[in-house]
Design an enzyme around this catalytic site. Structure first.
Site, PDB file in Angstrom:
ATOM      1  CG  PHE A 116     -11.497 -38.556  10.606  1.00  0.00           C
ATOM      2  CD1 PHE A 116     -12.416 -39.280  10.250  1.00  0.00           C
ATOM      3  CD2 PHE A 116     -11.422 -37.118  11.020  1.00  0.00           C
ATOM      4  CE1 PHE A 116     -13.666 -38.827  10.469  1.00  0.00           C
ATOM      5  CE2 PHE A 116     -12.993 -36.506  11.200  1.00  0.00           C
ATOM      6  CZ  PHE A 116     -14.077 -37.533  10.974  1.00  0.00           C
ATOM      7  CD  GLN A 236      -9.611 -27.824  13.096  1.00  0.00           C
ATOM      8  OE1 GLN A 236     -10.578 -28.355  13.538  1.00  0.00           O
ATOM      9  NE2 GLN A 236      -8.287 -28.384  12.772  1.00  0.00           N
ATOM     10  CG  HIS A 238     -14.490 -28.918   9.426  1.00  0.00           C
ATOM     11  ND1 HIS A 238     -14.754 -29.275   8.270  1.00  0.00           N
ATOM     12  CD2 HIS A 238     -14.232 -29.886  10.332  1.00  0.00           C
ATOM     13  CE1 HIS A 238     -14.828 -30.666   8.321  1.00  0.00           C
ATOM     14  NE2 HIS A 238     -14.870 -30.974   9.688  1.00  0.00           N
ATOM     15  CG  LEU A 248     -19.023 -30.540  11.088  1.00  0.00           C
ATOM     16  CD1 LEU A 248     -17.875 -29.781  10.514  1.00  0.00           C
ATOM     17  CD2 LEU A 248     -18.628 -31.444  12.495  1.00  0.00           C
ATOM     18  CD  GLU A 251     -11.002 -34.157   8.649  1.00  0.00           C
ATOM     19  OE1 GLU A 251     -11.133 -33.108   9.112  1.00  0.00           O
ATOM     20  OE2 GLU A 251     -10.108 -34.969   9.112  1.00  0.00           O
ATOM     21  NE  ARG A 282     -11.197 -31.515  10.633  1.00  0.00           N
ATOM     22  CZ  ARG A 282     -12.015 -31.872  11.772  1.00  0.00           C
ATOM     23  NH1 ARG A 282     -11.912 -31.130  13.015  1.00  0.00           N
ATOM     24  NH2 ARG A 282     -12.567 -33.050  11.883  1.00  0.00           N
ATOM     25  CG  HIS A 369     -15.228 -27.189  13.477  1.00  0.00           C
ATOM     26  ND1 HIS A 369     -16.342 -27.507  13.800  1.00  0.00           N
ATOM     27  CD2 HIS A 369     -14.354 -28.283  13.413  1.00  0.00           C
ATOM     28  CE1 HIS A 369     -16.401 -28.843  14.045  1.00  0.00           C
ATOM     29  NE2 HIS A 369     -15.119 -29.229  14.255  1.00  0.00           N
ATOM     30  NE  ARG A 411     -10.593 -30.393  17.354  1.00  0.00           N
ATOM     31  CZ  ARG A 411     -11.360 -31.101  16.841  1.00  0.00           C
ATOM     32  NH1 ARG A 411     -10.915 -32.246  16.298  1.00  0.00           N
ATOM     33  NH2 ARG A 411     -12.271 -30.308  16.089  1.00  0.00           N
TER      34      ARG A 411
END
Lengths: 596, 235
Positions: A116, A236, A238, A248, A251, A282, A369, A411
């Site tokens: 990730f 954030q 994304h 979404l 990832e 991100r 996100h 994050r």
């Protein structure tokens, strides 16, 4: 008047709320109240995995996870809390497995893990398999498993109850006032301890991965009772939301070898993150996409790029990168394997785009996100209300609505699911322990007064303003001017617009005068929460004259540790936003330049 | 394109009887039915009431009958419904207001089949995960997808006809645990399912399988439960 008495009341029934309810109810009389049926919570939308250094497929260590999280946070995360979370991670993932969570498995029957963004082997700098997954519906499995465990343990639920106010008496939490949606009745929940687990507020923005329900209720309630919000400027985006819809795309797609492609057909992430490329964190990837689009390299010159996970593309770039399987053989994939590992993603693309990711690339754009900021807490979930981290007795927060801070300015993927289970658990334990040694704080004379007043102000409003219209204008303004990139000019514009909308929201016209499921009234109230959070977010962002993590200013493009290595605290006082700051907890890792 | 949206309406505080309202709207083929409902509520009639949350088919809030079929409004596009759309509440559950039905009986049925992992054996000595092979995990993969939206249960003629029938969704969740190699309460659950309100009420009409927005092979799963009851084996 409906009055209930519980030692612990949890508000919200996503992963954090259910975990808190599960643990608090072991020793204290506990109720979980939620605006949605628990299984409707947005934890269920989390896809790719939960981070834990199990080392099931290759070497990994909690210290590496800690460092990656600190670095991902752009050094704004509190390192003591991050270390605590990452050390707890393996055991809590095993605990979820013991509760029956159906993780995918390695050939040896262990929990399977995938790479990730931002998760690395700290020695080689290469991506590491740390995200424990159940296909691309890991959040769904966590939500279902925790709800099932709550049923097993007879946790008391009040489903479809909207919390409207938190009662603070003599400097201590005393309970919650909530609206029962089915009847329109107000209920007072007298409590020794209150845990907020109300989730995020991504509905402030136009393009968002967030559910309609994510209107930041917990933070807004707290602000109205004099509690600050921390680091709200860090939100954030994304990198990979479905174009125009914002839904979404995990990832995990890039974890499985997918790459981002611009309008010239080029893979562009190596230009921005030479080492980990498409698996940079991100904020870095979202900015890269915007830069490509700005340079005219969107698809057909438009404002989106492609995420390509077709097997031939994956195999081509995996070979170029020298990517290998755990046994050292070259990494390759097939359409069948992609379908097996990412079934929901493929379903979303087929349904909403008419695109089959196995044979066609997916059009994507960054989507709002996740809130790194929220109600300030310490690492035990206790809410802290000032620059000195003074605890407000009896009040707790966990999950996205809270700011511990383990995510700092950005994050890492998989850390939100980890956050909700670790801090949900500890907030639940701590609240129950507190409740055992505390008495009920007496309720005020009219506990429902403030909640009733808020609803009445809508029912009696004189005007022609429309909730839907105001909401649309807010979302567009915030996406255009408080998005991935910001300047003083755009933020000032946004702040002025929010003030205008807040004024207009006082004059809305509602047509539903009923009590039963009056969702129009509820939506109007939720809009005031979103506007308040949009205001605090923008004011906090305008004040911070640097770029860090999710807060990217074109007029201050560099991180400025000398002046801004500190957390923002924002209060709403007499209708205005007041700002304060508190230091970041730095233990092992001194800030340094952040490259991927 | 112009679409005609006909919506079932009932306000218990005003109406003695339900009725339909029709709205003519501009829509794109890629719009979701949920987008149109939001538009009607936001711009035309704020009293229209329905549940929704995630808006992309994973929370299960907005199950309703769309042109006669149980669907999630957020997962049904105008290009699939065509220009004439009729939206009604799920059948077999009491209508509270407009498209909102009483979900309590649905969740009560779910709770009857012990919908939680049961394993009282000691944990692995190292404190780590219980092992499960990929094949064992695959055995119940399909039924882990359930989002409890009630599309299946409220499409089932046996459920309409028998208040006490658990319904397909409860059976799907029973399947998820019964075929999980780590779970130890399969016999107990199969005993519960052998009651008259259990699997014998399923007459394989396949409505549930057609209705499932997660494409779970529900009738097949129920068939496996029936077989397990008869043979006592979990293959």
């Amino acid at each position: 008047m409906n009055i209930h008495q519980f030692e612990v009341v949890v508000v919200g029934a996503g992963g954090a709320g259910l975990m808190a309810g599960l643990y608090a109810s072991r020793t204290a009389k506990t109720a979980v109240i939620s605006k949605l049926y628990p299984t409707r919570s947005h934890t269920g939308a989390a896809q790719g995995g939960i981070g834990a250094a199990l080392g099931n497929l290759e070497e990994d260590r909690p210290e590496w996870h800690t460092y990656d999280t600190v670095k991902g946070s752009d050094y704004l995360g509190d390192q003591d809390a991050i270390e605590f979370m990452c050390n707890e991670a393996p055991q809590i993932v095993y605990e979820l497995e013991h509760m029956g969570l159906p993780f995918d498995r390695t050939p040896e029957g262990k929990i399977s893990q995938r790479p990730f963004g931002g998760h690395t082997n700290n020695v080689t700098g290469k991506p590491v398999r740390r995200a424990c997954h159940a296909a691309d519906r890991t959040g769904h499995m966590i939500l279902q498993t925790l709800y099932q465990q709550c049923i097993k343990n007879n946790v008391t639920f009040f489903d479809e109850f909207q919390a409207l106010d938190v009662l603070i008496e003599n400097g201590k939490a005393a309970g919650v006032v909530a609206l029962e949606l089915a009847t329109g009745e107000l209920h007072t929940f007298h409590a020794k301890a209150v845990i907020f687990a109300t989730g995020g507020h991504g509905r402030i923005w136009e393009i968002t991965s967030n559910a309609y329900a994510l209107t930041g209720d917990g933070i807004a309630l707290a602000l109205r009772r004099g509690i600050p919000a921390e680091d709200m400027e860090f939100f954030q985006f994304h990198p990979t939301g479905i174009y125009k819809l914002g839904i979404l795309i995990t990832e995990g797609v890039r974890g499985e070898g997918g790459v981002l492609i611009n309008g010239k057909g080029e893979r562009f992430m190596p230009n921005y993150a030479p080492k980990v490329k498409d698996l940079a964190s991100r904020d870095v990837v979202s900015r890269a996409i915007y830069m490509e689009i700005r340079e005219g390299r969107g698809i057909n010159g438009s404002n989106y790029v492609y995420l390509d996970v077709r097997p031939e593309t994956v195999n081509k770039f995996a070979a170029l990168d020298g990517r290998t399987n755990p046994d050292g053989t070259p990494y390759t994939t097939t359409g069948e394997q992609i379908l097996k590992k990412l079934p929901d993603i493929i379903d979303f693309c087929r349904t909403y785009l008419g695109v089959d990711p196995v044979t066609q690339p997916m059009p994507i754009q960054p989507t709002a996100h996740y809130a790194m900021g929220g109600i300030p807490t310490n690492m035990y979930g206790e809410v802290v209300v000032d620059e000195k981290n003074t605890v407000l007795p009896g009040l707790y927060a966990a999950g996205e609505c809270a700011c511990v801070s383990v995510h700092g300015a950005n994050r890492l993927g998989t850390n939100s699911l980890l956050d909700i289970v670790v801090f949900g658990k500890h907030a639940g334990l701590r609240a129950a322990e507190y409740a055992k040694g505390a008495d009920f704080t007496p309720l005020p004379a009219d506990p429902q007064g403030f909640a009733r007043q808020q609803l009445e102000s809508f029912r009696s409003a004189q005007g022609q303003e429309n909730v839907f219209q105001i909401s649309q204008e807010m979302k567009k303004e915030m996406f255009d001017n408080m998005g991935v990139f910001r300047t003083a000019e755009t933020m000032t514009h946004a702040l002025n617009k929010i003030h205008e909308l807040q004024e207009r929201a006082k004059h809305v016209k509602l047509s539903d005068t009923g009590k039963i499921f009056n969702t129009e009234l509820l939506n109007a109230w939720e809009l005031t929460n979103l506007l308040d959070l949009a205001e605090v977010t923008t004011a906090s962002a305008l004040a911070r004259q640097e770029s860090r993590g999710g807060h990217a200013r074109e007029d201050f493009p560099k991180r400025d540790d000398a002046n801004w290595l500190k957390h923002t605290l924002a209060w709403k006082k007499d209708g205005k936003v007041e700002l304060g700051y508190k230091p970041v907890a730095i233990t092992k890792y001194q800030p340094k330049e952040r490259t991927y | 394109m112009k679409v005609t949206l006909k919506i079932f309406r009932f306000d218990p505080e005003v109406d003695k009887k339900w009725h339909y309202e029709t709205y003519v709207l501009d829509a794109e083929p890629t719009d979701r039915v949920l987008d149109l409902l939001e538009y009607v509520k936001g711009k035309i009639d704020g009293t229209l009431s329905f549940r929704r949350s995630c808006a992309h088919g994973i929370c299960g809030s907005d199950a309703m009958r769309i042109n006669g079929f149980n669907r999630l409004a957020c997962k049904t596009l105008i290009r699939d419904t065509g220009a004439k759309i009729t939206v009604e509440p799920l059948l077999g559950l009491r209508v509270i207001k407009d498209l909102i039905v009483d979900m309590e009986p649905f969740f009560d049925n779910y709770k009857k089949i012990l919908p939680f992992f049961i394993n009282e054996s000691p944990l692995p000595a190292d404190g780590k995960e219980r092992l499960q092979s990929p094949a064992q995990r695959e055995r119940f993969d399909d039924t882990t997808k359930c989002i409890l939206c009630a599309c299946c249960t409220t499409s089932c003629p046996s459920f309409w006809g028998n208040d006490d029938y658990f319904g397909p969704a409860a059976l799907v969740n029973a399947h998820r645990f019964i075929f999980d190699s780590r779970d130890e309460a399969a016999a107990e659950r199969l005993h519960i399912l052998s009651e008259t309100s259990g699997v014998t009420r399923c007459h394989t009409t396949f409505n549930c399988t057609i209705a499932c927005p997660r494409e779970i092979q529900i009738t097949k799963a129920i068939g496996e439960l029936k077989l397990a009851m008869v043979t006592g084996k979990l293959d």
